[in-house]
Design a protein around this motif. Sequence first.
Motif, mmCIF file in Angstrom:
data_model
loop_
_atom_site.group_PDB
_atom_site.id
_atom_site.type_symbol
_atom_site.label_atom_id
_atom_site.label_comp_id
_atom_site.label_asym_id
_atom_site.label_seq_id
_atom_site.Cartn_x
_atom_site.Cartn_y
_atom_site.Cartn_z
ATOM 1 N N ALA A 162 0.760 -1.207 0.182
ATOM 2 C CA ALA A 162 0.206 0.077 0.018
ATOM 3 C C ALA A 162 0.945 0.979 -0.061
ATOM 4 N N PRO A 163 1.593 1.450 -1.114
ATOM 5 C CA PRO A 163 2.571 2.549 -1.166
ATOM 6 C C PRO A 163 2.171 3.821 -0.662
ATOM 7 N N LYS A 164 0.723 4.304 -1.040
ATOM 8 C CA LYS A 164 0.422 5.591 -0.682
ATOM 9 C C LYS A 164 -0.039 5.886 0.877
ATOM 10 N N VAL A 165 -0.149 4.680 1.501
ATOM 11 C CA VAL A 165 -0.497 4.605 3.022
ATOM 12 C C VAL A 165 0.867 4.271 3.690
ATOM 13 N N SER A 166 1.642 3.046 3.486
ATOM 14 C CA SER A 166 2.545 2.491 4.220
ATOM 15 C C SER A 166 3.813 2.000 3.204
ATOM 16 N N PRO A 167 4.550 2.908 2.632
ATOM 17 C CA PRO A 167 5.371 2.496 1.510
ATOM 18 C C PRO A 167 6.356 1.704 1.741
ATOM 19 N N ASN A 168 6.627 1.312 3.009
ATOM 20 C CA ASN A 168 7.774 0.247 3.353
ATOM 21 C C ASN A 168 7.126 -1.319 3.273
ATOM 22 N N LYS A 169 5.607 -1.284 3.338
ATOM 23 C CA LYS A 169 5.175 -2.631 3.427
ATOM 24 C C LYS A 169 5.333 -3.240 2.134
ATOM 25 N N THR A 170 5.509 -4.613 2.148
ATOM 26 C CA THR A 170 5.315 -5.213 0.784
ATOM 27 C C THR A 170 4.480 -6.355 0.703
ATOM 28 N N GLY A 215 -5.469 -3.346 10.575
ATOM 29 C CA GLY A 215 -5.316 -2.569 11.756
ATOM 30 C C GLY A 215 -4.168 -1.826 11.492
ATOM 31 N N ASP A 216 -3.038 -2.266 11.250
ATOM 32 C CA ASP A 216 -1.734 -1.522 10.973
ATOM 33 C C ASP A 216 -1.843 -0.337 9.951
ATOM 34 N N LEU A 217 -2.564 -0.821 8.912
ATOM 35 C CA LEU A 217 -2.577 0.078 7.676
ATOM 36 C C LEU A 217 -3.849 1.076 7.928
ATOM 37 N N VAL A 218 -4.824 0.762 8.866
ATOM 38 C CA VAL A 218 -5.636 1.733 9.011
ATOM 39 C C VAL A 218 -5.002 2.951 9.800
ATOM 40 N N GLU A 219 -4.278 2.736 10.898
ATOM 41 C CA GLU A 219 -3.568 3.620 11.749
ATOM 42 C C GLU A 219 -2.400 4.436 10.943
ATOM 43 N N SER A 220 -1.904 3.449 9.722
ATOM 44 C CA SER A 220 -0.868 4.457 9.039
ATOM 45 C C SER A 220 -1.630 5.374 8.117
#
Length: 261
Positions: A162-170, A215-220
Amino acid sequence: MKQRVITAVVALIIFIPLIVYGGLPLTIAALVLGLIAINEILIMKKMLLVSFEAIVSNLGLILMVLPDNWLNFLPDGLNRLFLFYILVVLVLLHTVVQKTRFSFDDAGVLTLAMLYIGTGFHYFVTARADGLTTLLYAMLIVWLTDSGAYMLGKRFGKHKLAPKVSPNKTWEGSIGGTVAATIILAIYLWFFPVGYSWVVMIGLTLILSIVGQFGDLVESALKRFYGVKDSGKILPGHGGILDRFDSMLLVMPMLHLLGIV
């Protein structure tokens, strides 16, 4: 890194005994953590922590976190849901009294915050009431998924989740974290049964691991919207309470939805 390690060690020294003991101390801890978390949102919105809306939000958070049996003294018809509705109405009326300073959008954010954070910590307490093994099961899902996703993503990650929300996650890290958590918890569930049969719980572990990542992405997304790196600074090197409990805030209520607690 040194600061992160020191903070983690101190937090575990305080937190682990509370989890093991459970009961009133853990409930109080959940209330304190919930209050800090909702005030982190108030700070992100640049609202005064002593304002009317902040006080009502804190009361709503407390109401949502409290165990069900703590509210048995209430008369028929005056349940948790109706009390929460009264607080929401007060927040809505505040948009009329302070229409130039407090908007309907503000009221919506605070209502969501009370529900989101309060329900998460409520079922955190509920999971411990069900048993220590149940709470550890849920927490291990979050910790193992997060750790697995970080390590495997760092080693094999190429495609952004989710590059627009959390760019480090793959995608590689996300899938790897879920697989790792599911395998390790399959062993845990063999020795410490929780909920349904072993096979069913493996499937539910897979689902809960994915929910935790949401949940992590929501907070990001929340932090990105308000333009902040961390939700708070209470945990040096780790950020705020929302940063540490973001996944659990969705996983714990899902335990109830799936009938585990």
